[in-house]
Motif scaffolding. Sequence first.
Motif, PDB file in Angstrom:
ATOM      1  N   LYS A 429       0.633  -1.295  -0.847  1.00 38.07           N
ATOM      2  CA  LYS A 429       0.371  -0.290   0.012  1.00 38.07           C
ATOM      3  C   LYS A 429       0.884   1.423   0.164  1.00 38.07           C
ATOM      4  CE  LYS A 429      -3.644   2.266   2.064  1.00 38.07           C
ATOM      5  NZ  LYS A 429      -4.662   2.127   3.791  1.00 38.07           N
ATOM      6  N   ALA A 430       2.087   1.639   0.649  1.00 40.24           N
ATOM      7  CA  ALA A 430       3.332   2.630   0.721  1.00 40.24           C
ATOM      8  C   ALA A 430       3.492   2.794  -0.190  1.00 40.24           C
ATOM      9  CB  ALA A 430       4.153   2.166   1.749  1.00 40.24           C
ATOM     10  N   LYS A 432       3.157   1.745  -3.184  1.00 41.61           N
ATOM     11  CA  LYS A 432       1.923   1.834  -4.704  1.00 41.61           C
ATOM     12  C   LYS A 432       1.633   3.313  -4.578  1.00 41.61           C
ATOM     13  CE  LYS A 432      -0.649  -2.306  -5.421  1.00 41.61           C
ATOM     14  NZ  LYS A 432      -1.548  -2.622  -5.161  1.00 41.61           N
ATOM     15  N   ALA A 433       1.181   3.639  -3.314  1.00 34.45           N
ATOM     16  CA  ALA A 433       1.422   5.172  -2.941  1.00 34.45           C
ATOM     17  C   ALA A 433       2.417   6.368  -3.175  1.00 34.45           C
ATOM     18  CB  ALA A 433       0.625   6.059  -1.648  1.00 34.45           C
ATOM     19  N   LEU A 434       3.567   5.757  -3.018  1.00 31.80           N
ATOM     20  CA  LEU A 434       4.669   6.246  -3.372  1.00 31.80           C
ATOM     21  C   LEU A 434       5.096   6.256  -5.255  1.00 31.80           C
ATOM     22  CD1 LEU A 434       7.500   5.149  -0.511  1.00 31.80           C
ATOM     23  CD2 LEU A 434       6.602   7.565  -1.195  1.00 31.80           C
ATOM     24  N   ALA A 436       3.112   6.056  -7.238  1.00 31.32           N
ATOM     25  CA  ALA A 436       1.690   6.476  -7.682  1.00 31.32           C
ATOM     26  C   ALA A 436       2.323   8.215  -7.465  1.00 31.32           C
ATOM     27  CB  ALA A 436      -0.049   6.539  -7.151  1.00 31.32           C
ATOM     28  N   ASN A 437       3.175   9.101  -7.261  1.00 32.49           N
ATOM     29  CA  ASN A 437       2.941  10.406  -7.418  1.00 32.49           C
ATOM     30  C   ASN A 437       4.442  10.926  -8.245  1.00 32.49           C
ATOM     31  OD1 ASN A 437       4.190  12.470  -6.141  1.00 32.49           O
ATOM     32  ND2 ASN A 437       3.834  12.780  -3.989  1.00 32.49           N
ATOM     33  N   GLY A 763       5.310   4.655   4.540  1.00 25.03           N
ATOM     34  CA  GLY A 763       3.880   5.012   4.703  1.00 25.03           C
ATOM     35  C   GLY A 763       3.567   6.988   4.905  1.00 25.03           C
ATOM     36  N   SER A 766       4.800   8.620   2.312  1.00 23.31           N
ATOM     37  CA  SER A 766       3.693   8.366   1.457  1.00 23.31           C
ATOM     38  C   SER A 766       1.651   9.342   1.744  1.00 23.31           C
ATOM     39  CB  SER A 766       3.208   7.048   0.761  1.00 23.31           C
ATOM     40  OG  SER A 766       2.173   6.352   2.092  1.00 23.31           O
ATOM     41  N   GLY A 767       2.341   9.685   2.588  1.00 20.79           N
ATOM     42  CA  GLY A 767       0.518   9.806   3.628  1.00 20.79           C
ATOM     43  C   GLY A 767      -0.023   8.698   3.260  1.00 20.79           C
ATOM     44  N   VAL A 768       0.049   7.777   3.867  1.00 20.20           N
ATOM     45  CA  VAL A 768      -0.941   6.624   4.007  1.00 20.20           C
ATOM     46  C   VAL A 768      -0.628   6.506   5.718  1.00 20.20           C
ATOM     47  CG1 VAL A 768      -1.170   3.642   3.761  1.00 20.20           C
ATOM     48  CG2 VAL A 768      -0.391   5.221   1.968  1.00 20.20           C
TER      49      VAL A 768
END
Length: 771
Positions: A429-430, A432-434, A436-437, A763, A766-768
Amino acid sequence: QDGYVIPSKNLTESHRQALKEKLWQKEKVVPIFLNEQRAAGHYEVLWPLFHYILWDEATDGRVEQKNWDDYVIVNQQFANAIVEQYMPGDIKRVEVLNGLLGANQIGFQTYSYARHFISCCTRVNGYESTPRGVDAMGSTVWVGIFPIGIDAERVERQRKDPGILPKMDAIRKTYKGKRIIVGRDKLDLVKGVQQKLRAFEKFLNNYPEMQGEVVLIQVTSPPLVENSKLEAKIAELVAHINGTFGSLNFTPVHHYHQHIDRDEYYALLSVADIGLITSVRDGMNTTSLEYIMCQSENHGPLILSEFTGTAGSLGGAMMVNPWDYQGVARVIYDALHLSDDDKRMRHSLLRKHVLAHTAQYWAKNFISELILNVGTWEQSTPTPYLDHNIITDSYHKAKKRLLMFDYDGTLTPIRKTPGAAVPQEHMLKALKALAANPHNVVWIISGRDQKVLEEWLGGVDNLGFSAEHGSFMRQPGSQKWINLTESLDMSWKNDVIEIFTYYTERTQGSFIEHKQSSLTWHYRMADPEFGAFQAKECQNHLENAVLSKLPVEILVGKKNLEVRPTIVNKGEIVKKLLGQHPDVEFVMCAGDDKTDEDMFRALAGITNANAVNSCNTIKKTSTGAQMEYSAVVIESYSDDLVAETAAKISQATLAHSLEHPPAIPHRQMVTSGNTLAVQDGPFLKPSVAITDGNPSRVTASLQATASMTTTTVSGMGSVAATQGQYPASANKETFSITIGHALKKTMANWHVTSPEELIRVLGILSGVLEA
């Protein structure tokens, strides 16, 4: 009771309770009341066997069965008593070992003791080790062999005391015309007195011409705990030998079960023709060293058991296996017939060793090795714990960011088998968020092959991959792998497979992992000690058979050996990525093992050539003075010497830390006089604090502060510290992070202690997760 000793079997319950209360109040001791017959069966038969002492004779097994039952019952009584008293935290073998490993150096008397200690650290605590020491909590704890000696000058002086000469004359007169064999031991099972007597009996039987010519004078001093059964056995053996080979005017064995004073002891050692020591298990047997000093005129040979601690040092002695009665008898005969030249040569060799390796030398050697080891480049430089505020602030300020991560041990914990290290959901999850930025360029730089990376992480969009330690690359958003080793000759694999197969067949639990550009031999599931031993053997084999003729290198990882082309490593991938993205303002790189040090080295701009300094003498230059740390021979002991030595150790440790500081861009070091100040950033308090030349160790609770910190180093002058250098432009904020202990030897400039902690940081970035 009323002045009489009550047999334990007659103790009433009130007696036992009173004893329990009294022992607990006075000594904090819990008594265990054993049946005397069971206690004897437990201790006298099986305990010796479990401590390297063989049985004297074979039986049909019925006696041993009873003794085994006694052994089980007695141990069960101990277990029951422990269960009654036990509280959580009472058993602390891990803590005891870690406490010992807080030292820089640990010394043992013999190789076997050191080997057993290193084995415990490997098996119980799971630390990596070599014959030279233990890699514990990120730093190397040196383990050395330091056999103790005697105060040779004092023995030489005392053996020439005027009171000894009359005693020597009396002994010579008593045994006129006889050859004297001397033995002096405690009456203990491990001292091998029974074996000595049986070997002497064999000698008299095999060489009848020596009957009436040779006497054995055996002195046995009483032990701390009386052993009446052993004493009876010795007396029976002495009587048997004297009855078989003696006569009215000759007694072959003279046994004295008593303490003798120093004059008598030295007189006996001085007149002997042979010194006979047949211990079946012994530490540093100093009787052998005293015998050598007392034989300066007579040159009598020393017969020494190979199971004593001194056996490895006294090359001039005649070595025997005390269980081999025939062999000991033959060596006694040979010793009695040595030529004068041979005896002089052997004694000269032994005496030189005793004079060179005294108790004073033992202390000097230990301290000299300690100073040398503390001052060498191999000591670790502490890294601070990753500051979440600093990395978060730098991350959000940057317009473009490059993030690079190892996989095993970094994004996921190390598993028993490689296939078990599947990615966890919160990590994905972390990640993917990184990825995707749009401001981020995210790469996985792993030793895994392409198939595994695609299977486990292929679902993360915009993720770049480097597989097999830099052999293959796949750009973010692409499905095409680029083989960076395509033009390389891979014929070396055949030779390596042959060697790996040889060790796999001989190391249960090991296996080979085949990759396109490398081969890895895993021994994580093997016996930890044997696996490490086989890995060293395999590494030596590879170095001799492959490295000398082929362009490959051996990578020593966590419980594995990997062979790969020399020009392929993770550091080269980092350099490529920095070249492809020269405009990044934030660089983050995380890894956990030796393969990842190539990445940290690339970021720090340090090459292999100047990262290694194996020079035994290290010189550090400070303002106005030059300090040199090397192996030194320390003069006679004094309190001033202790303080001076402690100061040298502290200076060497601190100077090395200052010479190789963690490359933290936020840290600025300034000096003024004898003050070292760190401004505007975290500062790791040193593991050695110096106050007026006296060191005090600081525990592993390393602290960092964001405010200005000042450290005063008394008596050292001002020490200049340099900031880490980076190959990239000055506007890059670089965070190289190792997974492990603060004292881990690393080129990284920060650390976290586990993959879970790193994933939490990801996390947050990335804002998670919330900070």
